[in-house]
Design an enzyme around this catalytic site. Structure first.
Site, PDB file in Angstrom:
ATOM      1  N   CYS A  48     -10.819  23.582  17.214  1.00 53.48           N
ATOM      2  CA  CYS A  48     -10.070  23.977  16.758  1.00 53.48           C
ATOM      3  C   CYS A  48     -10.130  24.670  16.125  1.00 53.48           C
ATOM      4  CB  CYS A  48     -10.738  22.755  15.299  1.00 53.48           C
ATOM      5  SG  CYS A  48      -9.459  22.632  13.884  1.00 53.48           S
ATOM      6  N   LEU A  49      -8.776  24.903  16.025  1.00 53.20           N
ATOM      7  CA  LEU A  49      -8.647  27.107  14.831  1.00 53.20           C
ATOM      8  C   LEU A  49      -9.453  26.731  12.884  1.00 53.20           C
ATOM      9  CD1 LEU A  49      -4.961  26.980  15.662  1.00 53.20           C
ATOM     10  CD2 LEU A  49      -6.957  28.182  16.802  1.00 53.20           C
ATOM     11  N   HIS A  56      -5.351  14.636  16.235  1.00 47.59           N
ATOM     12  CA  HIS A  56      -6.725  15.917  15.706  1.00 47.59           C
ATOM     13  C   HIS A  56      -5.302  16.139  14.432  1.00 47.59           C
ATOM     14  CE1 HIS A  56      -8.422  19.194  16.309  1.00 47.59           C
ATOM     15  NE2 HIS A  56      -7.587  19.874  15.239  1.00 47.59           N
ATOM     16  N   GLU A  57      -4.094  17.261  14.448  1.00 44.10           N
ATOM     17  CA  GLU A  57      -3.320  16.920  13.324  1.00 44.10           C
ATOM     18  C   GLU A  57      -3.176  16.488  12.452  1.00 44.10           C
ATOM     19  OE1 GLU A  57      -3.529  20.136  13.884  1.00 44.10           O
ATOM     20  OE2 GLU A  57      -3.545  20.641  16.290  1.00 44.10           O
ATOM     21  N   HIS A  99      -6.083  16.352  10.111  1.00 45.27           N
ATOM     22  CA  HIS A  99      -6.373  17.479   9.136  1.00 45.27           C
ATOM     23  C   HIS A  99      -6.023  16.844   7.987  1.00 45.27           C
ATOM     24  CE1 HIS A  99      -8.089  20.237  11.180  1.00 45.27           C
ATOM     25  NE2 HIS A  99      -7.606  20.639  12.432  1.00 45.27           N
ATOM     26  N   GLN A 154      -4.553  23.152   7.318  1.00 44.21           N
ATOM     27  CA  GLN A 154      -5.125  24.400   7.561  1.00 44.21           C
ATOM     28  C   GLN A 154      -4.776  25.652   7.442  1.00 44.21           C
ATOM     29  OE1 GLN A 154      -4.791  22.507  11.989  1.00 44.21           O
ATOM     30  NE2 GLN A 154      -6.679  24.280  12.431  1.00 44.21           N
ATOM     31  N   GLY A 206      -1.763  23.526  18.227  1.00 45.23           N
ATOM     32  CA  GLY A 206      -1.436  22.191  17.753  1.00 45.23           C
ATOM     33  C   GLY A 206      -1.469  22.988  15.786  1.00 45.23           C
TER      34      GLY A 206
HETATM   35  O1  GNR Z   1      -5.782  24.411  20.098  1.00 49.71           O
HETATM   36  C1  GNR Z   1      -6.026  23.921  19.634  1.00 49.71           C
HETATM   37  N1  GNR Z   1      -6.425  23.319  20.687  1.00 49.71           N
HETATM   38  C2  GNR Z   1      -7.134  21.765  21.167  1.00 49.71           C
HETATM   39  C3  GNR Z   1      -7.565  21.215  21.832  1.00 49.71           C
HETATM   40  C4  GNR Z   1      -8.371  19.646  22.255  1.00 49.71           C
HETATM   41  C5  GNR Z   1      -7.800  18.913  21.292  1.00 49.71           C
HETATM   42  C6  GNR Z   1      -7.290  19.783  20.028  1.00 49.71           C
HETATM   43  C7  GNR Z   1      -6.878  20.193  19.282  1.00 49.71           C
HETATM   44  S1  GNR Z   1      -5.932  21.231  18.618  1.00 49.71           S
HETATM   45  C8  GNR Z   1      -6.606  22.873  18.162  1.00 49.71           C
HETATM   46  C9  GNR Z   1      -5.486  23.584  17.360  1.00 49.71           C
HETATM   47  C10 GNR Z   1      -6.170  23.459  16.168  1.00 49.71           C
HETATM   48  O2  GNR Z   1      -7.125  22.836  15.531  1.00 49.71           O
HETATM   49  N2  GNR Z   1      -4.707  21.757  15.400  1.00 49.71           N
HETATM   50  O3  GNR Z   1      -5.280  21.528  14.067  1.00 49.71           O
HETATM   51 NI    NI Z   2      -7.325  21.745  14.195  1.00 48.85          NI
END
Ligand code: GNR
Ligand code: NI
Length: 178
Positions: A91-92, A133-134, A137, A51, A46
């Site tokens: 999270c990236l 999660h997104e 952000h 980001q 995601g």
């Molecule tokens: O790549 C991602 N893997 C992930 C794994 C578990 C829960 C959420 C994520 S999202 C993350 C990519 C990211 O940082 N998206 O904002």
């Molecule tokens: Ni993230």
């Protein structure tokens, strides 16, 4: 097509609350394509516009192994949720760190698609976790905000140590570790 640079914690720009998308233009569709390319290359499941330093309410996701289930949500709103689930999240924008986070297990999301048409997405499992999660952000929130004080202070120490060991890494302009 272009890969976009991803902001990293504790960059204060990750704390920006994103603004609604007023109109789905060709320019926005290009951004969506670049976000998919950036997400797949990372690799990630995601990516929120926040980001890549675009403070508009849109996200992309694809939790499939074959990268054949792309999801793009513009101006997403969770209108129903049920149950809870816990998952080890990463999270990236917080590379090299994971921890478990509790989320709703099932969500119903209203949004616009890439054509600007309304769409309703019902999600469970990893897609539901990823969308939540997104959407965090887009509110300027990171999964590390759910950690205990102790865990977050350990994470801060680890990041400060990494910066000391790698002084060529760019210093954030003003990044108080929150
Ligand atoms: O790549 C991602 N893997 C992930 C794994 C578990 C829960 C959420 C994520 S999202 C993350 C990519 C990211 O940082 N998206 O904002
Ligand atoms: Ni993230």
């Amino acid at each position: 097509m272009a890969r976009l640079p991803i902001l990293e914690y504790p960059d204060p720009r990750l704390r920006t609350r994103a603004e609604p998308v007023a109109q789905v233009t060709d320019e926005l569709r290009q951004l969506v394509r670049d976000m998919f390319e950036t997400m797949y290359a990372a690799p990630g499941i995601g990516l929120a516009a926040t980001q890549v330093n675009v403070h508009k309410r849109l996200l992309v996701a694809d939790v499939s192994e074959d990268h054949d289930q792309p999801v793009c949500l513009i101006n997403p709103e969770i209108v129903e949720r049920e149950g809870t689930t816990t998952y080890e999240e990463g999270c990236l924008s917080v590379p090299g760190f994971t921890d478990s986070v509790e989320r709703s297990a099932w969500i119903k999301v209203e949004s616009l698609d890439q054509n600007g048409d309304p769409q309703i997405v019902e999600a469970e499992g990893l897609l539901a976790i990823c969308i939540q999660h997104e959407m965090d952000h887009l509110e300027g929130k990171l999964f590390v905000d759910y950690l205990s004080e102790l865990k977050r202070s350990r994470l801060k120490k680890k990041i400060l140590k990494q910066r000391k060991l790698n002084p060529t890494a760019p210093e954030p302009a003003s990044a108080p570790l929150s």
